[in-house]
Design a protein around this motif. Structure first.
Motif, short mmCIF file in Angstrom:
data_model
loop_
_atom_site.label_atom_id
_atom_site.label_comp_id
_atom_site.label_asym_id
_atom_site.label_seq_id
_atom_site.Cartn_x
_atom_site.Cartn_y
_atom_site.Cartn_z
N VAL A 67 0.83 -1.20 0.00
CA VAL A 67 0.00 0.00 0.00
C VAL A 67 0.87 1.25 0.00
CG1 VAL A 67 -1.86 -1.19 1.21
CG2 VAL A 67 -0.15 0.08 2.52
N ASP A 68 0.29 2.34 -0.47
CA ASP A 68 0.92 3.66 -0.42
C ASP A 68 0.51 4.31 0.90
OD1 ASP A 68 1.78 6.26 -0.67
OD2 ASP A 68 0.76 6.66 -2.56
N LEU A 69 1.40 4.28 1.88
CA LEU A 69 1.03 4.76 3.21
C LEU A 69 0.57 6.21 3.19
CD1 LEU A 69 2.70 2.15 4.01
CD2 LEU A 69 3.24 3.38 6.12
N LEU A 70 1.32 7.07 2.51
CA LEU A 70 0.97 8.49 2.49
C LEU A 70 -0.28 8.73 1.66
CD1 LEU A 70 4.52 10.09 2.06
CD2 LEU A 70 3.10 10.09 4.11
N GLY A 71 -0.33 8.15 0.47
CA GLY A 71 -1.45 8.40 -0.42
C GLY A 71 -2.75 7.83 0.08
N GLU A 72 -2.69 6.71 0.82
CA GLU A 72 -3.91 6.05 1.27
C GLU A 72 -4.20 6.28 2.75
OE1 GLU A 72 -4.45 2.00 -0.35
OE2 GLU A 72 -2.59 2.34 -1.45
N GLY A 73 -3.36 7.07 3.39
CA GLY A 73 -3.68 7.49 4.75
C GLY A 73 -3.43 6.46 5.84
N TYR A 74 -2.46 5.56 5.64
CA TYR A 74 -2.14 4.59 6.68
C TYR A 74 -1.09 5.17 7.63
CZ TYR A 74 -4.62 1.02 4.02
OH TYR A 74 -5.59 0.30 3.37
N ASP A 75 -1.21 4.79 8.90
CA ASP A 75 -0.22 5.21 9.89
C ASP A 75 0.94 4.22 9.97
OD1 ASP A 75 -1.77 7.49 10.96
OD2 ASP A 75 -3.15 5.92 11.60
N LEU A 76 0.67 2.97 9.64
CA LEU A 76 1.65 1.91 9.85
C LEU A 76 1.34 0.75 8.91
CD1 LEU A 76 3.90 0.63 11.75
CD2 LEU A 76 1.99 -0.25 13.12
N ALA A 77 2.40 0.11 8.41
CA ALA A 77 2.23 -1.10 7.59
C ALA A 77 3.20 -2.16 8.08
CB ALA A 77 2.46 -0.80 6.11
N LEU A 78 2.76 -3.40 8.08
CA LEU A 78 3.64 -4.53 8.35
C LEU A 78 4.02 -5.14 7.00
CD1 LEU A 78 1.80 -6.23 11.35
CD2 LEU A 78 3.52 -4.41 11.38
#
Length: 300
Positions: free
Chosen positions: A132-143
């Motif tokens: 996923v695109d953390l910034l573009g999709e609004g995620y705070d954290l990815a594993l």
């Protein structure tokens, strides 16, 4: 006029996919939300959303505004948390992206324990194997599992993940046990993913990798389905131990080519730089490091 409030409303509409859903989550009326976004577009002099009776479509400028707004809102939250003090109890919502099979195997039992420890934190988890695109999709954290691409994101190692080549006793009795990677050319394999050509990587010794093309009658982008197919005698598969561990322990699957296993993969927590000071994000990262590294093998 409060530009930050307008940003929050717009981002909520984008995340929810409709004015009605966003209004419900914000505790506002649909008419108020729609009116504020119209005023935002008038103030900016651009159209952010194309509205129809069935759905909302974001314009290119709207997508750009959304990504920038997420970053700014994150920075505002970071400043507020810094003022509140680092000793304050973590609070707020964390949006997490995690691989499906790993999350099912581990997060189902870990997240409730985390939420019991931190009563003021809420977690939203999206299960997907795509990067996923953390910034573009609004995620705070990815594993993420495996080698990370160079980026501006911050990565923290959580644990190691072992992978095993394995097959059912019935399959090996019928087709024989491969003794070296090249023997796989005469076997049915169950590779993860899609595509005409799939290569498995082996450790040939002295740090040299060996790539072997494998084929089979079934290819799936889900580890549990591949495990079950292997248990049913459909071929040899190559999967993380958090997927096949139970089947190996009870004898439904047997390991093969153990001498050629490559190095374990790394499980990492990845987050944007502006989330570095986020108390909820850091609390979750440290909690996962603590729990996932509590085993003596330090490998999943």
């Amino acid at each position: 006029m409060n530009p930050f409030e307008d940003m929050r409303i717009f981002c909520q509409v984008m995340d929810s996919g409709s004015f009605t859903a966003a209004a419900d989550q914000l505790g506002l009326s649909k008419q108020f939300v729609s009116r504020r976004l119209m005023q935002l577009e008038e103030r900016l002099g651009v159209r952010l959303l194309n509205r129809s009776t069935r759905r909302l479509d974001v314009t290119p400028l709207g997508q750009s505004y959304y990504e920038s707004a997420l970053r700014l809102l994150g920075e505002v939250e970071q400043v507020e948390q810094g003022i509140a003090g680092q000793t304050a109890e973590p609070r707020g919502t964390i949006r997490v992206s995690a691989p499906l099979s790993f999350a099912v195997a581990h997060l189902g039992c870990l997240l409730p324990l985390f939420l019991q420890r931190y009563r003021e934190v809420t977690v939203e988890v999206d299960l997907s194997d795509r990067p996923v695109d953390l910034l573009g999709e609004g995620y705070d954290l990815a594993l993420r599992i495996g080698v990370l691409e160079d980026s501006t994101l911050i990565a923290r190692r959580l644990a190691s993940i072992e992978r095993v080549y394995c097959a059912s006793p019935a399959y090996l009795a019928e087709r024989g046990t491969p003794l070296k990677p090249e023997d796989l050319h005469g076997h049915d394999c169950l590779p993860y993913g899609h595509g005409r050509s799939v290569q498995w990587r082996f450790d040939a010794g002295q740090g040299k990798p060996l790539l072997v093309n494998v084929t089979g009658r079934m290819r799936v982008n889900n580890g549990e389905l591949l495990r079950d197919a292997a248990v049913q005698g459909m071929g040899i598969t190559y999967l993380p131990t958090f997927i096949v561990g139970a089947a190996l322990n009870d004898g439904r699957l047997l390991p093969v080519l153990d001498d050629y296993r490559p190095e374990p993969l790394t499980l990492s927590a990845v987050y944007p730089q502006h989330r570095q000071a986020s108390r909820p994000v850091q609390a979750l990262v440290e909690f996962l490091r603590e729990r996932l590294n509590s085993t003596t093998t330090n490998s999943l």
